[in-house]
Motif scaffolding. Structure first.
Motif, PDB file in Angstrom:
ATOM      1  N   THR B   3      -0.746  -0.449  -2.293  1.00  0.00           N
ATOM      2  CA  THR B   3      -1.798  -1.036  -1.461  1.00  0.00           C
ATOM      3  C   THR B   3      -3.014  -0.114  -1.358  1.00  0.00           C
ATOM      4  O   THR B   3      -2.904   1.102  -1.447  1.00  0.00           O
ATOM      5  CB  THR B   3      -1.281  -1.312  -0.044  1.00  0.00           C
ATOM      6  N   ARG B   5      -6.200   1.305   0.866  1.00  0.00           N
ATOM      7  CA  ARG B   5      -6.697   1.484   2.228  1.00  0.00           C
ATOM      8  C   ARG B   5      -8.147   1.944   2.142  1.00  0.00           C
ATOM      9  O   ARG B   5      -8.560   2.549   1.148  1.00  0.00           O
ATOM     10  CB  ARG B   5      -5.841   2.497   2.988  1.00  0.00           C
ATOM     11  N   TRP B  12     -12.101   3.896  -1.016  1.00  0.00           N
ATOM     12  CA  TRP B  12     -10.730   3.372  -1.017  1.00  0.00           C
ATOM     13  C   TRP B  12      -9.777   4.468  -1.486  1.00  0.00           C
ATOM     14  O   TRP B  12     -10.179   5.411  -2.187  1.00  0.00           O
ATOM     15  CB  TRP B  12     -10.574   2.108  -1.873  1.00  0.00           C
ATOM     16  N   ARG B  14      -5.574   4.805  -2.922  1.00  0.00           N
ATOM     17  CA  ARG B  14      -4.324   4.128  -3.314  1.00  0.00           C
ATOM     18  C   ARG B  14      -3.288   5.213  -3.585  1.00  0.00           C
ATOM     19  O   ARG B  14      -3.519   6.124  -4.376  1.00  0.00           O
ATOM     20  CB  ARG B  14      -4.549   3.284  -4.565  1.00  0.00           C
ATOM     21  N   ASP B 113      -6.562  -1.556   6.256  1.00  0.00           N
ATOM     22  CA  ASP B 113      -5.965  -2.255   5.119  1.00  0.00           C
ATOM     23  C   ASP B 113      -6.980  -3.281   4.601  1.00  0.00           C
ATOM     24  O   ASP B 113      -8.084  -3.401   5.143  1.00  0.00           O
ATOM     25  CB  ASP B 113      -4.612  -2.886   5.500  1.00  0.00           C
ATOM     26  N   GLN B 114      -6.607  -4.004   3.564  1.00  0.00           N
ATOM     27  CA  GLN B 114      -7.547  -4.926   2.921  1.00  0.00           C
ATOM     28  C   GLN B 114      -8.138  -5.932   3.904  1.00  0.00           C
ATOM     29  O   GLN B 114      -9.355  -6.142   3.934  1.00  0.00           O
ATOM     30  CB  GLN B 114      -6.853  -5.666   1.763  1.00  0.00           C
ATOM     31  N   TYR B 117     -10.497  -4.270   6.328  1.00  0.00           N
ATOM     32  CA  TYR B 117     -11.734  -3.853   5.666  1.00  0.00           C
ATOM     33  C   TYR B 117     -12.625  -5.060   5.356  1.00  0.00           C
ATOM     34  O   TYR B 117     -13.838  -5.015   5.548  1.00  0.00           O
ATOM     35  CB  TYR B 117     -11.430  -3.068   4.384  1.00  0.00           C
TER      36      TYR B 117
END
Lengths: 371, 125
Positions: B3, B5, B12, B14, B113-114, B117
Motif C-alpha cells: 500500500t 501512504r 508517497w 511504499r 492512506d489512499q 489522501y
C-alpha cells in the motif's frame, strides 16, 4: 513539496474567461491573475512557439500614448534612446533611467505619426505613469490606454497566419508598425515581440479581443502560450526581464544594452543619469550582464552566486531550463574581467559548485524578419 | 500489492519488507509541470522524517522533496538523471526517487492512506 496559495484580489485581463475555458493554470503575476501554462505544458508550448505560432495574452502590460508638442523631444529627457530620429511607424526599445543611471523600467516606443505609442511593463506601469506625469512638459499629453488589450503572436509561421486577416502584415519588417483591420477591427500592430522569434504585438480594443483571439486560435498553427514559456523563450533569446536582469541598481551599460542608446544621445546626454552612463561608455563598468551556460543538467536559478578562483565574481539574475537547448540556461552579472565568452566559472547550487561557462547571447538564434 | 501512504507535502512511500520506496504523487507532478532535473542524495545518506531527501526541478522552479519517514538511503533512481520526465509520466512507478531502509516503521502511522489522501487533495481545490 509545498502547494501554492490560491489567488485573491487580483486584476484580470479581458481574456481571463478564455484562459479558464482553455484550461490554463492561473497564477498571480504583477497583480494580475495570469495563465502560466495551458494543458500542453511549458515545454510543449515553448517548442510550439519556436516551430509554429504561439498566442500570448500580454494585456497586463501598460499601453499609453504621448501626444501634443513634440512628444519625441520630451521623451528624450527620460530615456537614452534616439526618439527624435525615429521614423514614422518605426519602433525602438529603450529604458526609463533614474538620476543615478539605474533603470526604472524598459519599454517599447513607436512613432505612430501624430503621437508616440508606448508599451511598458505591468509591474512598473503605475510608477511609469506617475514618472511621466511628473516629468513631461506641459505641452505633452499622456493618455493611458486601459481599454486596449494586447496580444503577442510569435513564431516562424506568425506572418503566414496574420496575413490571412490582413495581407499587408506579411510585408512589415522587424520593429515596424501599421494600423491593420483585423477581422473588421482597427488594430495597432507592430512586428515585434519578446521571444526571439518573428511575430507581432497587436493592440486591440478590449471588447473585441476575445473574438479575435478565438479566430487566431482557430488557425491550425496557433496554440495559446502562457507566461511560463514566455519566460523561457525570452531567456533563450537573451532578453532582459525587468526586476530580474535589470532594475534601479543596474545601468544600461552594465546590462549590455548600449546598442539601444543612440549615437547622438551618447554624445549629447540630456537624459537622467547621463553623467554616469557617458562615463561608463568611455571607461567601462566593473560588471557586465552575460549569458551563462551550466555544464550539467541542474538548472541554475535567479540569485545563484557565481564564483571563480574561489571567490564570488557575480550572480545569476535569470535562470532555468531552455527547452530549445534541452538543458539549463542562465544569465547574470559577472566582473568585467570574467565576462569573456568561454570563461569558466562555478555556480553555487544547494551548496555544490557546479561548473558553468560564460556564453554568447542569445542562446537561440533570433528569427526576426528584416525584409 | 503493497500500500501507498502519503504526506501532506505530496510525497508517497511504499514499504516492502524493510525497504521503502519514495516518490511524489500524481497531483504533485501535475502542480510542478514538466520536470527537467532531479537532485538525488548519495546512497548511505541518513535522513530524518520531514527533512529534505531530494530536490525536483520543473521548468519553473525547484521544490524540495521531504522524507516521509527516517532512515538511510540505500538506492536512488539513476534513470531520472537522463529521463527526469519519468516523474511526470509515471510518478508512482518508474518516476520513484529513492529507496530507504526505515529506522522506525511506527513513523508511517501518521501518514495518509489512499482514501485519506484523495480526500485531502480534493480539499485543496
Amino acid at each position: 513539496m509545498t502547494s501554492s496559495a490560491p489567488s485573491a484580489d487580483l486584476k484580470t485581463t479581458p481574456l481571463h474567461a478564455l484562459h479558464r475555458a482553455l484550461g490554463a493554470k492561473m497564477v498571480p503575476f504583477a497583480g494580475y491573475d495570469m495563465p502560466v501554462q495551458y494543458p500542453a505544458g511549458i515545454l510543449a508550448e515553448h517548442l510550439h512557439t519556436r516551430a509554429a505560432v504561439g498566442l500570448f495574452d500580454v494585456s497586463h502590460m501598460g499601453q499609453l500614448r504621448l501626444s501634443g508638442a513634440n512628444p519625441a523631444r520630451a521623451l528624450e529627457t527620460l530615456v537614452p534612446a534616439d526618439i527624435v530620429s525615429l521614423a514614422p511607424m518605426r519602433q525602438r526599445y529603450t529604458q526609463f533611467t533614474d538620476e543615478n543611471g539605474g533603470i526604472l523600467d524598459d519599454l517599447m516606443v513607436t512613432n505612430a505619426g501624430d503621437h508616440l505609442f508606448l508599451v511598458v511593463n505591468a509591474d512598473c506601469k503605475d510608477a511609469d505613469l506617475a514618472h511621466l506625469k511628473a516629468k513631461l512638459p506641459a505641452g505633452v499629453t499622456m493618455t493611458p490606454l486601459p481599454d486596449q488589450a494586447l496580444l503577442a503572436l510569435q513564431g516562424p509561421k506568425a506572418a503566414a497566419v496574420l496575413a490571412r486577416f490582413a495581407p499587408e502584415a506579411a510585408a512589415m519588417t522587424f520593429m515596424s508598425a501599421a494600423t491593420l483591420t483585423l477581422d473588421g477591427v482597427a488594430c495597432f500592430v507592430t512586428r515585434s515581440g519578446y521571444t526571439g522569434e518573428d511575430g507581432y504585438e497587436i493592440s486591440i480594443p478590449a471588447e473585441k479581443v476575445e473574438a479575435f483571439a478565438r479566430r487566431l486560435l482557430d488557425q491550425p498553427e496557433v496554440k495559446p502560450i502562457g507566461l511560463g514559456a514566455r519566460d523561457s523563450l525570452r531567456l533563450e533569446a537573451g532578453l532582459c526581464l525587468y526586476g530580474h536582469d535589470i532594475d534601479t541598481t543596474t545601468s544600461p551599460v552594465e546590462a549590455d544594452l548600449v546598442w539601444s542608446i543612440g549615437k547622438r544621445r551618447r554624445a549629447e546626454g540630456g537624459f537622467p543619469g547621463a553623467a554616469r552612463i557617458q562615463r561608463e561608455l568611455k571607461e567601462g563598468t566593473g560588471r557586465k550582464r552575460v549569458g551563462i551556460l551550466p555544464e550539467g543538467r541542474a538548472p541554475v536559478r535567479d540569485g545563484t552566486e557565481l564564483i571563480a578562483g574561489g571567490r564570488a565574481i557575480g550572480k545569476v539574475t535569470s535562470g532555468g531550463f531552455g527547452p530549445s537547448l534541452g538543458g539549463p540556461v542562465a544569465m547574470g552579472y559577472v566582473e568585467t574581467g570574467m565576462a569573456k565568452i568561454g570563461q569558466s566559472l562555478e555556480a553555487m547550487v544547494r551548496g555544490k559548485a557546479l561548473p558553468a561557462r560564460v556564453a554568447a547571447l542569445p542562446f537561440v538564434k533570433t528569427n526576426y524578419y528584416r525584409g | 500489492m503493497s500500500t501507498l501512504r502519503y504526506t501532506e507535502e505530496h510525497e508517497w512511500i511504499r514499504v516492502d519488507g524493510d525497504t521503502a520506496t519514495i516518490g511524489i504523487s500524481p497531483y504533485a507532478q501535475e502542480q510542478l509541470g514538466d520536470v527537467v532535473f532531479v537532485d538525488l542524495p548519495q546512497p548511505g545518506k541518513k535522513v530524518e522524517k520531514g527533512k529534505e531527501v531530494a530536490v525536483v526541478e520543473s521548468v519553473k522552479a525547484a521544490s524540495e522533496v521531504y522524507a516521509p519517514a527516517s532512515g538511510e538511503v540505500v538506492a536512488v533512481n539513476g534513470d531520472l538523471s537522463t529521463e527526469p520526465a519519468k516523474v511526470n509520466s509515471d510518478p508512482l512507478g518508474a518516476g520513484w526517487f529513492v529507496k530507504m531502509k526505515l529506522a522506525n516503521k511506527a513513523e508511517l502511522d501518521g501518514l495518509m492512506d489512499q482514501a485519506a489522501y484523495d480526500a485531502y487533495v480534493k480539499g485543496l481545490h
